[in-house]
Design a protein around this motif. Structure first.
Motif, PDB file in Angstrom:
ATOM      1  N   SER A  22       0.830  -1.217   0.000  1.00  0.00           N
ATOM      2  CA  SER A  22       0.000   0.000   0.000  1.00  0.00           C
ATOM      3  C   SER A  22       0.858   1.258   0.000  1.00  0.00           C
ATOM      4  O   SER A  22       0.527   2.249  -0.654  1.00  0.00           O
ATOM      5  CB  SER A  22      -0.921   0.032   1.220  1.00  0.00           C
ATOM      6  OG  SER A  22      -1.852  -1.007   1.147  1.00  0.00           O
ATOM      7  N   THR A  23       1.965   1.210   0.740  1.00  0.00           N
ATOM      8  CA  THR A  23       2.824   2.400   0.781  1.00  0.00           C
ATOM      9  C   THR A  23       3.491   2.623  -0.583  1.00  0.00           C
ATOM     10  O   THR A  23       3.659   3.768  -1.013  1.00  0.00           O
ATOM     11  CB  THR A  23       3.877   2.311   1.911  1.00  0.00           C
ATOM     12  OG1 THR A  23       4.448   0.997   1.905  1.00  0.00           O
ATOM     13  CG2 THR A  23       3.263   2.565   3.262  1.00  0.00           C
ATOM     14  N   ALA A  24       3.831   1.534  -1.276  1.00  0.00           N
ATOM     15  CA  ALA A  24       4.399   1.674  -2.636  1.00  0.00           C
ATOM     16  C   ALA A  24       3.361   2.337  -3.546  1.00  0.00           C
ATOM     17  O   ALA A  24       3.672   3.250  -4.319  1.00  0.00           O
ATOM     18  CB  ALA A  24       4.804   0.305  -3.190  1.00  0.00           C
ATOM     19  N   ALA A  25       2.110   1.879  -3.439  1.00  0.00           N
ATOM     20  CA  ALA A  25       1.039   2.447  -4.272  1.00  0.00           C
ATOM     21  C   ALA A  25       0.826   3.920  -3.929  1.00  0.00           C
ATOM     22  O   ALA A  25       0.612   4.758  -4.812  1.00  0.00           O
ATOM     23  CB  ALA A  25      -0.261   1.673  -4.060  1.00  0.00           C
ATOM     24  N   SER A  26       0.894   4.246  -2.655  1.00  0.00           N
ATOM     25  CA  SER A  26       0.661   5.630  -2.238  1.00  0.00           C
ATOM     26  C   SER A  26       1.790   6.546  -2.728  1.00  0.00           C
ATOM     27  O   SER A  26       1.539   7.645  -3.226  1.00  0.00           O
ATOM     28  CB  SER A  26       0.537   5.693  -0.713  1.00  0.00           C
ATOM     29  OG  SER A  26       0.170   6.986  -0.321  1.00  0.00           O
ATOM     30  N   LEU A  27       3.035   6.071  -2.611  1.00  0.00           N
ATOM     31  CA  LEU A  27       4.161   6.881  -3.104  1.00  0.00           C
ATOM     32  C   LEU A  27       4.023   7.143  -4.598  1.00  0.00           C
ATOM     33  O   LEU A  27       4.250   8.259  -5.079  1.00  0.00           O
ATOM     34  CB  LEU A  27       5.491   6.158  -2.814  1.00  0.00           C
ATOM     35  CG  LEU A  27       5.977   6.252  -1.361  1.00  0.00           C
ATOM     36  CD1 LEU A  27       7.040   5.207  -1.070  1.00  0.00           C
ATOM     37  CD2 LEU A  27       6.509   7.666  -1.062  1.00  0.00           C
ATOM     38  N   ALA A  28       3.614   6.113  -5.345  1.00  0.00           N
ATOM     39  CA  ALA A  28       3.456   6.278  -6.798  1.00  0.00           C
ATOM     40  C   ALA A  28       2.292   7.222  -7.106  1.00  0.00           C
ATOM     41  O   ALA A  28       2.366   8.044  -8.025  1.00  0.00           O
ATOM     42  CB  ALA A  28       3.233   4.914  -7.459  1.00  0.00           C
ATOM     43  N   THR A  29       1.223   7.128  -6.310  1.00  0.00           N
ATOM     44  CA  THR A  29       0.067   8.010  -6.507  1.00  0.00           C
ATOM     45  C   THR A  29       0.481   9.473  -6.312  1.00  0.00           C
ATOM     46  O   THR A  29       0.138  10.340  -7.115  1.00  0.00           O
ATOM     47  CB  THR A  29      -1.062   7.641  -5.511  1.00  0.00           C
ATOM     48  OG1 THR A  29      -1.393   6.273  -5.705  1.00  0.00           O
ATOM     49  CG2 THR A  29      -2.302   8.491  -5.712  1.00  0.00           C
TER      50      THR A  29
END
Ligand SMILES: Cc1ncc(COP(=O)(O)O)c(C=O)c1O
Length: 434
Positions: free
Chosen positions: A309-316
């Protein structure tokens, strides 16, 4: 599985109280950018973004790549072990949030983010009582439902004591029957009245959304939060700003909704759009307030801040810094708003248009004078827009508000396409006189 098989299994194996949009529910299959396709191959322009969650569009390549790379590396470890994505995201959150907000606690949903905020406010202040707003929505846990200011979302009763609800700044249906042009946000004073009459006089916190989401995009007047926050601080409380729907650029020009009101929250919660659809909640506060939890006991979130989730949030966030910037959202949101106001001029059933950026609410009424809510018209608009390939949301205390909130990558062309479909839908529904 074909459509019927999915609908049959939904009925047989999922609880009957699952809320499903449309008279015949719509099983979705895949998405790309602004569009989703159902299992029969019909294409829809998505103007609800999975409840304001698919911030940068379906399957954004940068988010997909970040998630795929992380999935092959480490799926889960728990927060017992520090992790690069976790700390990187916390640092990023400190940079994009306003004021002294600096230190994060990641969880998995908006409900948990609000729970964590209330827990912190109680620990920090030593007080127990909380003020929330009527028509607000704070989640599905016993505390979340008790904070919520709508009976229909409080299944099983009011569970937690010590929560009081003040009037909400619903200018279209002013709870004080005043004129919004001249009232000076008189409803803000009700927070003090509630503290003085219904609490012990010292509160842990006041919790509110900058724009009430489930409440139907109710947007407070510009003076509102300055008045309320001063009152709350005078009675020993903290201001918990629930940015679960407004967070991450949604309101245009700013990263967070509350920045439009020029006040600094003591605690801010966010979820929904912050990881483009992967489960994530965050409660961010100042270093001083976060100290309030130290020495008070233990707490942990097994999945909170997980590497995926943190990877997705950083990319977002990366996409929002370049492609779907708050400025872009402000501009496209302005076009959406202007188009909706034109539809309001054309169709008497549109009583009110409100919101900010790409978070616009359209309140439907039977009659503009009496403002009698028209929930049946919302149902009819839903069927019409679905048939023409547009997905939208609904809400409001009286189930009569269309919630229009596309992914933040929406362009002028997408907005024109949506407005065109809404124009046709309103024309049909106006005729029905619902
Ligand atoms: C303002 C607000 N707070 C909290 C929540 C609860 O979030 P979740 O459904 O992720 O638990 C919601 C959900 O709609 C919300 O709109």
């Amino acid at each position: 599985m074909n459509k019927q098989e999915i609908l049959d299994k939904q009925k047989k194996y999922l609880w009957p109280n699952h809320l499903l949009y449309y008279t015949e529910p719509l099983p979705l299959d895949h998405g790309d950018g602004m569009y989703v396709w159902d299992v029969e191959g019909h294409k829809y322009l998505d103007f609800f973004a999975g409840i304001l969650t698919t911030s940068v569009g379906h399957n954004h390549p940068k988010v997909t790549q970040a998630v795929q790379e992380q999935a092959g590396k480490l799926l889960h470890s728990s927060t017992l072990y520090p992790n690069e994505n976790h700390v990187k995201l916390a640092e990023k959150m400190a940079q994009i949030t306003p004021g002294k907000l600096q230190t994060s606690y990641f969880t998995n949903s908006g409900t948990e983010a609000d729970e964590t905020a209330v827990m912190l406010a109680k620990c920090y202040t030593g007080y127990q009582e909380i003020i929330a707003l009527r028509h607000g929505y704070s989640g599905r846990s016993p505390l979340g439902m008790s904070l919520t200011g709508q009976a229909s979302w409080r299944i099983g009763g009011t569970h937690i004591l010590g929560i009081k609800h003040a009037m909400n700044p619903y200018c279209y249906r002013c709870p004080l029957k005043m004129n919004p042009e001249t009232c000076g946000a008189a409803c803000a004073e009700d927070v003090e009245e509630v503290i003085k009459t219904s609490t012990s006089g010292r509160i842990a916190a006041f919790l509110a959304e900058p724009i009430q989401g489930v409440g139907g995009f109710v947007t407070p007047p510009k003076e509102y939060f300055k008045i309320v926050v001063e009152i709350v601080h005078n009675y020993g409380g903290l201001f918990i700003c629930d940015e679960v729907q407004t967070g991450f650029g949604r309101t245009g020009d700013k990263w967070f909704g509350i920045e439009h009101w020029q006040v600094e929250p003591d605690i801010m919660t966010m979820a929904k759009g912050i990881a483009n659809g992967l489960p994530m909640g965050n409660t961010i506060t100042t270093e001083a307030i976060a100290q309030g939890m130290v020495g008070q006991g233990l707490t942990i979130s097994t999945f909170g801040g997980n590497p995926l989730s943190t990877a997705a949030s950083l990319a977002t966030i990366e996409v929002m810094e370049t492609e779907a910037t708050p400025q872009h959202i402000g501009e496209v949101g302005g076009l959406l708003r202007a188009g909706l106001e034109k539809l309001q001029e054309k169709y008497p059933l549109v009583g009110d248009v409100r919101g900010m950026g790409l978070m616009q609410g359209v309140e439907l009424v039977k009659d503009r004078q009496t403002k009698e809510p028209a929930p049946e018209a919302v149902v009819a608009v839903f069927e019409q827009t679905r048939a023409r390939g547009l997905l939208i949301g609904k809400g409001g205390m009286y189930n009569n508000v269309l919630r229009i909130a596309p992914p933040l990558i929406a362009t002028k062309e997408h907005v024109e396409e949506a407005l065109n479909i809404l124009d046709h839908a309103f024309a049909q529904v106006q005729e029905l006189n619902l």
